[in-house]
Design an enzyme around this catalytic site. Sequence first.
Site, short mmCIF file in Angstrom:
data_model
loop_
_atom_site.label_atom_id
_atom_site.label_comp_id
_atom_site.label_asym_id
_atom_site.label_seq_id
_atom_site.Cartn_x
_atom_site.Cartn_y
_atom_site.Cartn_z
N LYS A 132 -6.02 5.10 8.02
CA LYS A 132 -4.85 5.82 7.50
C LYS A 132 -5.15 7.31 7.37
CE LYS A 132 -2.97 1.87 4.98
NZ LYS A 132 -2.73 1.23 3.68
N SER A 157 0.81 -1.22 0.00
CA SER A 157 0.00 0.00 0.00
C SER A 157 0.84 1.27 0.00
CB SER A 157 -0.94 0.01 1.21
OG SER A 157 -0.21 0.06 2.41
#
Length: 666
Positions: free
Chosen positions: A554, A511
């Site tokens: 996040k 990611s």
Amino acid sequence: MDQTTSTAPAPLAADRLSPSLALTELECRSRFLLGQDAGVTELAQASSDQSPLGHIFMSAPPYLDTIAMFKAAIRQLPEGSRWHKLWDWCYAENLDDPRRPLCLRLKAGSGDRFCSDITALLQAKLEDKDTDQALKDLVACQPQEKRLAGYLATLLARVAAGEDFAHPVLFNLLVNHQDPAQVPIVHNRDLSDVGLFGEITFETQEGTVSANQHLLRPGDLHSANGGYLLLSAAELLENPELWTRLKESLFAQSIHWTQYRGQVPGNPLFMPDPMPLDVKLVLFGDRQDHLELLTQDRDLSQLFPYFVEWSPFVPVAQASDLAGHLLRQCQKASLKAPTTEALACLLRHGCRLSEDQERIALAHHRFNELLTRAHFFAKGKNIEVADIQQAISARENAQALARQLSRDSMARGQILIETQGRRIGQVNGLTVLDMGSVEFGEPSRITATVHYGDGDIIDIERKAELAGNIHAKGVMILTAFLASRFAQEGPMHLSASLVFEQSYHEVDGDSASAGELLCLLSALAELPVRQGIAITGAVDQFGNVQAIGGVNAKIEGFFEVCKARGLDGEQGVILPLANLSQLNLSDEVIAAVADGRFHLWSVEHVDQAVALMMDATAGEPDRHGNYPDDSVYGRIHARLAALVELEEPIMTLSRRFWGWLGFGKH
């Protein structure tokens, strides 16, 4: 290249950052199996299968209440479709050899009365004819089994002859069904020989070890006989010897007793009859457990032809049905009734757990916990939205020490994170830290340095053995992207090193590959990157930005760091366009986005992120393959071309130097 992939996208509107749930009129009714039609249908077929090899593997994620769902599904099956052959089981003294107790089956629900009546008759010492008739009456109430009839006939003859027996009580009722209409569903919690197969206990009298039928202790296989036995597949994988014995019992359809290991060799063995076995074994776990079992034992597919998979979510279209179920659960638990708005807030949290705006996670345990917490906080007659929000915050804050320590380290400068200004070769990536029962997002500083070389990308995390295989794959993919852009006609003469700064634990996942690629492009082009924008996303070899997990954690992690330092209206997060349907952000983040104090951008291609982060277009090649001089890719090509022009004089001088030393021919 499509023009849209090279221009900076507009910030996302606040109304796209959370799911929209509209609850209609609620019906307060238990719907525990909501959205599980496929699993219920498969279970109905498995339950009607009377073959000895019709066992079940049940798959579900860990947060799903698998056992409760199985019991609910069995209870709602039509009576005629239920598989069950229930008996009461007792062990009786073998009149010819007391060391070999006999296993006898009795009508379900009658065992307790049957054994006590026979014991009473034998102890009463009635006239022979009275005893004979009473025993015949008892036998008439039982299935006409030859073994039982023969045993009782022999017993009558021995009683009439005045014979004594090895034990004053001849019968030990091992399995007794109080309610014959209730199919036994046994969830094993002691996966061991004793827990499954029972044990033979022994007694010592005057130094002599002995046993009788009353010293038999049943295991879960005995208790579940005629019904269902539920076992954890993960635990069974850790006990291969136990699985082998269990498999033998399933194939043989009998339960053999484990011999007493402490017996002195040469002593007569106490060997009770094996009990006939007719059970549905249900292994529960996830798909990985199923795959591992199939890998270890090829018999699994033969023994477990039925695969029941419970859905971990329901679509938001069924939100009202799920809300009605939760309302019913509150009634059963004597909790205050939540308002419609409070239930909508709770179900939005369910969308967050599933990381999908269109799906609600069936996290029954979590919902019940939050409703219980909200009941505690509620001051009025009902549970309100504020109570649900306080319950969610309380749960998160109870395990927030690790997150707070991380934030404090950044605030004190012990962990260097910049949220303003511009830097060359430095990007804020986003990670999720999993602490077991809680996880949270935080930014991670990614840096890259460039030097003369042969085009290699040195992944310092990999070199230090702190990177997993998926992370290594991500670095290889972005290396391939750079080679396709800048090394199609010759080698790159620039190499780079890449690292997650101040990261001392293992890094895995791809990611961060979009952030790593931007960091490398910045260093190669010598263009600064905005530090107020963090990025998350995986890239493929063509530069397409792909979806990642943990997007909400996040974004909120970076938002909290920026908020602590002061939001300046220029900060935000770049995320993959494919993750838009997963956004379910906190009210605080949504408010900041609506006010323009924080921004979110979604991108399809890395070139869009380049335009946002570097305030310069990535660049599109003309028909000759040349990029504009002021573009990012154009600057990199120009730098590489300059190195090629410098390389020839350097190589010529090198050859002359070695020639002067006499190594020219080498």
